[in-house]
Structures are given as structure tokens and as C-alpha cells.
Design a protein around this motif. Structure first.
Motif, PDB file in Angstrom:
ATOM      1  N   ARG A   5       0.733  -1.635  -0.287  1.00 26.37           N
ATOM      2  CA  ARG A   5      -0.077   0.509   0.060  1.00 26.37           C
ATOM      3  C   ARG A   5       0.983   1.128  -0.073  1.00 26.37           C
ATOM      4  O   ARG A   5       2.023   1.574   1.237  1.00 26.37           O
ATOM      5  CB  ARG A   5      -1.403   0.215   1.439  1.00 26.37           C
ATOM      6  CG  ARG A   5      -1.826   1.179   1.645  1.00 26.37           C
ATOM      7  CD  ARG A   5      -3.056   1.664   2.807  1.00 26.37           C
ATOM      8  NE  ARG A   5      -3.647   2.705   2.423  1.00 26.37           N
ATOM      9  CZ  ARG A   5      -3.620   2.807   3.898  1.00 26.37           C
ATOM     10  NH1 ARG A   5      -3.301   2.364   5.106  1.00 26.37           N
ATOM     11  NH2 ARG A   5      -4.172   3.761   3.747  1.00 26.37           N
ATOM     12  N   ARG A   7       1.056   5.522   0.304  1.00 22.72           N
ATOM     13  CA  ARG A   7      -0.078   6.194   0.693  1.00 22.72           C
ATOM     14  C   ARG A   7       1.407   7.404   1.266  1.00 22.72           C
ATOM     15  O   ARG A   7       2.254   7.557   1.479  1.00 22.72           O
ATOM     16  CB  ARG A   7      -0.930   6.242   2.131  1.00 22.72           C
ATOM     17  CG  ARG A   7      -0.363   6.272   3.211  1.00 22.72           C
ATOM     18  CD  ARG A   7      -1.320   5.313   3.795  1.00 22.72           C
ATOM     19  NE  ARG A   7      -0.417   5.004   5.482  1.00 22.72           N
ATOM     20  CZ  ARG A   7       0.012   5.547   6.092  1.00 22.72           C
ATOM     21  NH1 ARG A   7      -0.422   7.488   6.261  1.00 22.72           N
ATOM     22  NH2 ARG A   7       0.235   5.359   7.645  1.00 22.72           N
ATOM     23  N   GLU A  46       1.784  16.482   0.818  1.00 21.51           N
ATOM     24  CA  GLU A  46       1.721  14.487   0.112  1.00 21.51           C
ATOM     25  C   GLU A  46       3.370  14.076  -0.716  1.00 21.51           C
ATOM     26  O   GLU A  46       3.609  13.531  -0.952  1.00 21.51           O
ATOM     27  CB  GLU A  46       1.354  14.473  -1.327  1.00 21.51           C
ATOM     28  CG  GLU A  46      -0.170  14.451  -2.016  1.00 21.51           C
ATOM     29  CD  GLU A  46      -1.151  15.118  -2.974  1.00 21.51           C
ATOM     30  OE1 GLU A  46      -0.374  15.240  -3.956  1.00 21.51           O
ATOM     31  OE2 GLU A  46      -2.163  15.369  -2.602  1.00 21.51           O
TER      32      GLU A  46
END
Length: 140
Positions: A5, A7, A46
């Protein structure tokens, strides 16, 4: 092996990230503290990208964009998860971010003596620019 994953980090991840870097990253930086990483995430939510497998942090990269250049820092993969595509996935996420923001070329900070990292960066399509030298001045 569970799925990877990818992120963006949140403020809740910062202590885990700092502990992870002590185990998985090569070298240290003047900004490797809570205040430094907190500033990064507050300024660009981000920029700090995490890779998790089974809920465990297994890799990081900082993908900073200043509106002109794309900078990569702190590509680190836990030793137990190396050579399993984690760095490749992190760099793909970073490069996608850069393209989305209008970036044209990524550059990476890589320690001169970290031969393992040189192989990883070359495999990802990066190459050193020997005509450049990094100049630094501590501000604190």
C-alpha cells in the motif's frame, strides 16, 4: 506476501517514520527530527510517501517539488523487505506526483559511499551528474 500500500504520510505517522529511518535509512540529516518532518508534512502533505505491507511501514521516500525542480530524499526500505519491489513502487509514486505537478526531471540525494543505493538508483533509470557538487551551509 500481502499487497503493498502506497500513501502519503499524516502527522500521526511521524514518530514511526523517524524510528523507521534509524533502522532502514543510511546516514542522517539535520532535518531528521520531529520538528523537521512535521514542517515537511505541514508544508506539503503529499511529499512524504510511505509504503506499507500488512499495516507495517516498509519503505519511504520524500518527493519534494518546489515549483521548479523535483527532489528525492530518504528513499529507504526496511532490510527485510528489500528486493521485493518496494523502492520501485515508491519511486513510481514519486515520479507520478512530479509529472502531475508539472515536473520535468527528478534528482536524488544519494550518499557517495552507499554502493547498494547506487545500484538501486541506476536500476530505476537515474545516473550521477559528476559535473555538479553539492554545496551546503548549516543555517542553525
Amino acid at each position: 506476501m500481502s499487497e503493498l500500500r502506497i500513501r502519503a504520510a499524516t502527522p500521526d505517522d511521524l514518530d514511526t517514520v523517524l524510528a523507521f529511518w534509524k533502522e532502514a535509512a543510511e546516514g542522517t540529516s539535520i532535518s531528521d527530527d520531529r520538528a523537521g518532518v512535521e514542517r515537511l508534512v505541514e508544508r506539503d502533505a503529499e511529499a512524504l510517501i510511505l509504503a506499507e505491507r500488512g499495516g507495517e511501514l516498509v519503505g519511504t521516500v520524500i518527493a519534494g517539488f518546489d515549483g521548479w525542480r523535483c527532489h528525492l530524499y530518504r528513499l529507504a526500505v526496511h532490510p527485510d523487505h528489500r528486493r521485493q519491489g518496494v523502492a520501485t513502487a515508491l519511486l513510481a509514486a514519486a515520479e507520478e506526483r512530479f509529472v502531475r505537478l508539472g515536473g520535468r526531471r527528478g534528482d536524488a540525494m544519494v550518499l557517495v559511499d552507499n554502493e547498494r543505493a547506487h545500484h538501486a538508483w541506476r536500476a530505476a533509470g537515474y545516473a550521477p551528474e559528476e559535473h555538479w557538487r553539492r554545496w551546503v551551509k548549516p543555517l542553525v
